[in-house]
Design a protein around this motif. Structure first.
Motif, PDB file in Angstrom:
ATOM      1  N   GLY A 158      -2.240  -6.007   7.738  1.00  0.00           N
ATOM      2  CA  GLY A 158      -3.280  -7.003   7.551  1.00  0.00           C
ATOM      3  C   GLY A 158      -4.167  -6.756   6.352  1.00  0.00           C
ATOM      4  N   MET A 159      -4.423  -5.499   6.033  1.00  0.00           N
ATOM      5  CA  MET A 159      -5.231  -5.209   4.853  1.00  0.00           C
ATOM      6  C   MET A 159      -4.551  -5.725   3.604  1.00  0.00           C
ATOM      7  SD  MET A 159      -5.754  -3.127   2.018  1.00  0.00           S
ATOM      8  CE  MET A 159      -5.030  -1.500   2.147  1.00  0.00           C
ATOM      9  N   VAL A 160      -3.234  -5.513   3.488  1.00  0.00           N
ATOM     10  CA  VAL A 160      -2.481  -5.952   2.305  1.00  0.00           C
ATOM     11  C   VAL A 160      -2.398  -7.476   2.241  1.00  0.00           C
ATOM     12  CG1 VAL A 160      -0.195  -5.956   1.213  1.00  0.00           C
ATOM     13  CG2 VAL A 160      -1.159  -3.821   2.074  1.00  0.00           C
ATOM     14  N   THR A 161      -2.120  -8.128   3.372  1.00  0.00           N
ATOM     15  CA  THR A 161      -1.985  -9.586   3.341  1.00  0.00           C
ATOM     16  C   THR A 161      -3.336 -10.260   3.124  1.00  0.00           C
ATOM     17  OG1 THR A 161      -2.042  -9.760   5.772  1.00  0.00           O
ATOM     18  CG2 THR A 161       0.125  -9.586   4.714  1.00  0.00           C
TER      19      THR A 161
ATOM     20  N   ASP B  50       0.863  -1.180   0.000  1.00  0.00           N
ATOM     21  CA  ASP B  50       0.000   0.000   0.000  1.00  0.00           C
ATOM     22  C   ASP B  50       0.901   1.232   0.000  1.00  0.00           C
ATOM     23  OD1 ASP B  50       0.795   0.509   2.648  1.00  0.00           O
ATOM     24  OD2 ASP B  50      -1.052  -0.279   3.516  1.00  0.00           O
ATOM     25  N   GLU B  51       0.299   2.403  -0.019  1.00  0.00           N
ATOM     26  CA  GLU B  51       1.102   3.629  -0.144  1.00  0.00           C
ATOM     27  C   GLU B  51       2.056   3.809   1.031  1.00  0.00           C
ATOM     28  OE1 GLU B  51      -2.159   6.257  -0.422  1.00  0.00           O
ATOM     29  OE2 GLU B  51      -2.417   6.004  -2.600  1.00  0.00           O
ATOM     30  N   THR B  52       1.641   3.351   2.214  1.00  0.00           N
ATOM     31  CA  THR B  52       2.492   3.504   3.404  1.00  0.00           C
ATOM     32  C   THR B  52       3.675   2.556   3.352  1.00  0.00           C
ATOM     33  OG1 THR B  52       0.583   4.184   4.719  1.00  0.00           O
ATOM     34  CG2 THR B  52       2.536   3.434   5.922  1.00  0.00           C
ATOM     35  N   THR B  53       3.435   1.283   3.050  1.00  0.00           N
ATOM     36  CA  THR B  53       4.546   0.330   3.040  1.00  0.00           C
ATOM     37  C   THR B  53       5.472   0.544   1.842  1.00  0.00           C
ATOM     38  OG1 THR B  53       3.059  -1.329   2.054  1.00  0.00           O
ATOM     39  CG2 THR B  53       3.470  -1.469   4.420  1.00  0.00           C
TER      40      THR B  53
ATOM     41  N   THR C 169     -16.284   7.246  13.017  1.00  0.00           N
ATOM     42  CA  THR C 169     -14.845   7.489  13.033  1.00  0.00           C
ATOM     43  C   THR C 169     -14.158   6.129  13.107  1.00  0.00           C
ATOM     44  OG1 THR C 169     -15.152   9.580  14.222  1.00  0.00           O
ATOM     45  CG2 THR C 169     -12.933   8.621  14.227  1.00  0.00           C
ATOM     46  N   PRO C 170     -13.551   5.652  12.003  1.00  0.00           N
ATOM     47  CA  PRO C 170     -12.974   4.300  11.986  1.00  0.00           C
ATOM     48  C   PRO C 170     -11.937   4.088  13.075  1.00  0.00           C
ATOM     49  CG  PRO C 170     -13.122   5.179   9.757  1.00  0.00           C
ATOM     50  CD  PRO C 170     -13.450   6.312  10.693  1.00  0.00           C
ATOM     51  N   ILE C 171     -11.891   2.874  13.599  1.00  0.00           N
ATOM     52  CA  ILE C 171     -10.891   2.495  14.603  1.00  0.00           C
ATOM     53  C   ILE C 171     -10.060   1.347  14.051  1.00  0.00           C
ATOM     54  CG2 ILE C 171     -12.226   3.285  16.588  1.00  0.00           C
ATOM     55  CD1 ILE C 171     -13.110   0.398  17.067  1.00  0.00           C
ATOM     56  N   LEU C 172      -8.852   1.200  14.572  1.00  0.00           N
ATOM     57  CA  LEU C 172      -7.994   0.097  14.157  1.00  0.00           C
ATOM     58  C   LEU C 172      -8.579  -1.236  14.638  1.00  0.00           C
ATOM     59  CD1 LEU C 172      -4.515   1.669  14.970  1.00  0.00           C
ATOM     60  CD2 LEU C 172      -5.510   1.327  12.700  1.00  0.00           C
ATOM     61  N   HIS C 173      -8.332  -2.286  13.871  1.00  0.00           N
ATOM     62  CA  HIS C 173      -8.907  -3.602  14.168  1.00  0.00           C
ATOM     63  C   HIS C 173      -8.580  -4.058  15.584  1.00  0.00           C
ATOM     64  CE1 HIS C 173     -10.181  -7.760  13.693  1.00  0.00           C
ATOM     65  NE2 HIS C 173      -8.983  -8.154  14.073  1.00  0.00           N
ATOM     66  N   GLY C 174      -7.331  -3.882  15.990  1.00  0.00           N
ATOM     67  CA  GLY C 174      -6.933  -4.350  17.309  1.00  0.00           C
ATOM     68  C   GLY C 174      -7.643  -3.625  18.435  1.00  0.00           C
ATOM     69  N   TYR C 175      -7.956  -2.349  18.228  1.00  0.00           N
ATOM     70  CA  TYR C 175      -8.722  -1.617  19.232  1.00  0.00           C
ATOM     71  C   TYR C 175     -10.127  -2.216  19.348  1.00  0.00           C
ATOM     72  CZ  TYR C 175      -5.278   2.055  20.015  1.00  0.00           C
ATOM     73  OH  TYR C 175      -4.157   2.742  20.392  1.00  0.00           O
ATOM     74  N   ALA C 176     -10.717  -2.564  18.198  1.00  0.00           N
ATOM     75  CA  ALA C 176     -12.041  -3.193  18.231  1.00  0.00           C
ATOM     76  C   ALA C 176     -11.988  -4.531  18.959  1.00  0.00           C
ATOM     77  CB  ALA C 176     -12.546  -3.386  16.801  1.00  0.00           C
TER      78      ALA C 176
ATOM     79  N   SER D 210      -5.075   1.866   4.366  1.00  0.00           N
ATOM     80  CA  SER D 210      -6.216   1.841   5.287  1.00  0.00           C
ATOM     81  C   SER D 210      -7.278   0.852   4.841  1.00  0.00           C
ATOM     82  CB  SER D 210      -6.851   3.224   5.487  1.00  0.00           C
ATOM     83  OG  SER D 210      -7.816   3.491   4.497  1.00  0.00           O
ATOM     84  N   ASP D 211      -8.067   0.425   5.828  1.00  0.00           N
ATOM     85  CA  ASP D 211      -9.074  -0.613   5.620  1.00  0.00           C
ATOM     86  C   ASP D 211     -10.173  -0.180   4.661  1.00  0.00           C
ATOM     87  OD1 ASP D 211      -9.300  -3.350   6.796  1.00  0.00           O
ATOM     88  OD2 ASP D 211     -11.341  -2.692   7.233  1.00  0.00           O
TER      89      ASP D 211
END
Length: 356
Positions: free
Chosen positions: A101-104, A40-43, A255-262, A68-69
């Protein structure tokens, strides 16, 4: 401790000591006429420079998607298929997924479906992907407002875990992955849970974290090896996820949250139900909830959101019929799968989540 884990006949997990040589060896053991790298753009910015001069990737073709997801969807998967086709990919090509995780998840699904399936290697770059998303053969995308609604079980040929990539993460992303590790500790044993509860997430020791990642992956792999397609024991890995996925889908519209926070928030609700229904010790519930509150904060749901959250839980893939199915614990390491909860119990757990 042997840090190399034989996950199955199809997948080998490597805790990396030399990414360059281990990737070259992994590629040589995979059939490939062409190599594609998905980032993704970040990696692409933060992680690809580490690998860009590897001789084993000299002629690789790059595919980059949005971060992002929100990009884990049909439009993005269609673009990846299109780029594979334009790049001349065949049934004998290889896709390397470099990212979180989104990429994998998405890359694994793309590889599993393009030309009815090509080989792929996962190189997870976030803590969450290292201990969860890249391991165990689950691939997929979000659809119709629901997490991972479309996907298949399919193992990558190799997963290479290089914890040096964790240096690129901020505290929130460390915490996100750590929630899955906390879940692994809860379903494993008290020693592992205690070590996790005593770790300082505000000032993470990455050397200690590397050992903990290896231990966490081994918990998941032992379970996946016994139950690869989630017919029984693998449902232990769903602890925190019935409520967690509902929280995540609810937040996605706000407001989206990261998966691990959920997942961390889901653990609060499901450990409460464990205490009420299956005898989970209240002192360990209290300690775990305090840890989650300290590092993950709160999610601002109100009683007006209960019906929406319950509706989202009814869509969960773990359910049968119209029942809400959860994994609970009788104690640390004492796993109780296939536990049905009534809507009134869900509301009680949500009350505890908000006020407990």
């Amino acid at each position: 401790m042997d840090l190399s884990v034989e996950a199955s006949m199809e997948q080998r997990i490597i805790i990396s000591k030399s990414l360059k040589s281990e990737l070259a060896t992994s590629i040589s053991e995979c059939e490939h006429d062409r190599i594609f790298i998905l980032t993704d753009e970040t990696t692409l910015r933060e992680c690809w420079p580490v690998m860009s001069r590897f001789l084993s990737l000299k002629n690789a073709r790059m595919i980059t998607i949005g971060a992002s997801d929100s990009h884990k969807d049909l439009d993005t998967i269609a673009r990846v298929w299109e780029m594979l086709g334009k790049g001349g990919a065949t049934r004998h090509s290889l896709l390397i997924n470099l990212g979180g995780g989104m990429v994998t998840d998405l890359g694994g699904f793309a590889a599993s479906t393009f030309k009815r399936g090509i080989n792929f290697i996962n190189i997870p770059t976030t803590l969450l992907a290292m201990v969860d998303a890249s391991v165990g053969g689950k691939t997929g995308i979000n659809f119709n407002g629901l997490k991972n609604e479309i996907g298949v079980f399919n193992d990558s040929k190799f997963v290479i875990l290089d914890t040096d990539f964790l240096k690129t993460l901020d505290e929130k992303n460390i915490c996100s992955g750590y929630a899955e590790m906390l879940k692994h500790g809860l379903i494993a044993n008290k020693n592992m849970w205690t070590e996790l509860m005593n770790y300082d997430l505000h000032h993470p020791d990455l050397k200690q974290l590397q050992k903990m990642v290896a231990d966490s992956v081994k918990v998941k792999e032992r379970i996946v090896l016994e139950d690869p397609t989630e017919r029984g024991l693998r449902k232990a890995l769903n602890l925190g996820h019935t409520f967690g996925h509902a929280f995540e889908s609810w937040a996605l519209k706000r407001t989206p949250i990261l998966h691990g926070y959920a997942v961390a928030f889901g653990l609060i609700a499901e450990l409460y139900l464990s205490a009420v229904k299956t005898g989970f010790p209240t002192e360990q519930l209290r300690q775990t909830v305090e840890f989650i509150r300290e590092y993950y904060g709160i999610l601002g749901i109100t009683c007006d959101d209960y019906n929406e959250l319950i509706a989202l839980m009814h869509h969960d893939k773990k359910n049968r019929g119209n029942e809400i199915n959860v994994t609970l614990l009788g104690g640390i390491g004492d796993i109780k799968i296939n536990q049905t909860v009534e809507e009134a119990e869900v509301k009680e757990a949500l009350d505890f989540f908000r006020e407990g």
